[in-house]
Design an enzyme around this catalytic site. Sequence first.
Site, mmCIF file in Angstrom:
data_model
loop_
_atom_site.group_PDB
_atom_site.id
_atom_site.type_symbol
_atom_site.label_atom_id
_atom_site.label_comp_id
_atom_site.label_asym_id
_atom_site.label_seq_id
_atom_site.Cartn_x
_atom_site.Cartn_y
_atom_site.Cartn_z
ATOM 1 N N GLN A 48 -5.410 5.949 -0.171
ATOM 2 C CA GLN A 48 -4.648 4.711 0.039
ATOM 3 C C GLN A 48 -4.761 3.854 -1.219
ATOM 4 O O GLN A 48 -5.860 3.425 -1.580
ATOM 5 C CB GLN A 48 -5.223 3.947 1.239
ATOM 6 C CG GLN A 48 -4.546 2.620 1.517
ATOM 7 C CD GLN A 48 -5.262 1.850 2.619
ATOM 8 O OE1 GLN A 48 -6.434 1.549 2.502
ATOM 9 N NE2 GLN A 48 -4.554 1.571 3.696
ATOM 10 N N GLU B 72 -13.781 0.772 7.029
ATOM 11 C CA GLU B 72 -12.645 0.403 7.885
ATOM 12 C C GLU B 72 -12.582 1.391 9.041
ATOM 13 O O GLU B 72 -12.669 2.605 8.828
ATOM 14 C CB GLU B 72 -11.348 0.485 7.061
ATOM 15 C CG GLU B 72 -10.080 0.214 7.869
ATOM 16 C CD GLU B 72 -8.805 0.408 7.040
ATOM 17 O OE1 GLU B 72 -8.908 0.625 5.817
ATOM 18 O OE2 GLU B 72 -7.727 0.365 7.642
ATOM 19 N N GLU C 148 0.825 -1.204 0.000
ATOM 20 C CA GLU C 148 0.000 0.000 0.000
ATOM 21 C C GLU C 148 0.855 1.248 0.000
ATOM 22 O O GLU C 148 1.978 1.264 0.488
ATOM 23 C CB GLU C 148 -0.949 0.020 1.201
ATOM 24 C CG GLU C 148 -0.254 0.195 2.547
ATOM 25 C CD GLU C 148 -1.242 0.339 3.707
ATOM 26 O OE1 GLU C 148 -2.193 -0.450 3.775
ATOM 27 O OE2 GLU C 148 -1.043 1.244 4.529
HETATM 28 CO CO CO Z 1 -7.568 1.088 4.384
#
Ligand code: CO
Length: 137
Positions: A55, A129, A44
């Site tokens: 991201q 998330e 990432e």
């Molecule tokens: Co994330």
Amino acid sequence: MRLYNVDHVGIAVFDLDAALSDYERLYGVFPLYRETVEAQGVEEAMIPVGGSFVQLLQPLSADSPVGRFLASRGEGLHHLAFAVDDIEVALSELAEQGARLVDTVPRSGGRGARIAFVHPSTLGGTLVELVELSHDH
Ligand code: CO
């Protein structure tokens, strides 16, 4: 629970280098962090934009959550991440509300954060998330 920031927006990509070069060329932005997160099966990169990040996620293998997402849906928006101050409190409040939790216990994310995912069926198709940032950052 209190959401105090949109920590990041997660985007699934096939080729992280190519995606980073598009972000740089089109928007003049650069990654602040780049790391492999084995626990999530991704490499990432985190591009800061204002107080939040974009991201970019490239799967380490086709047989990983992001790999399967790319195979079925193609590149694009993968999840929305909210910063919370206490991830255990957030998870227990969501469970009380009947939310379907992908993670009932927090796991390790990038930047030393603790994270947990909430199933997209809970929120109109959006994978959420929760992020509790490390106090080192
Ligand atoms: Co994330």
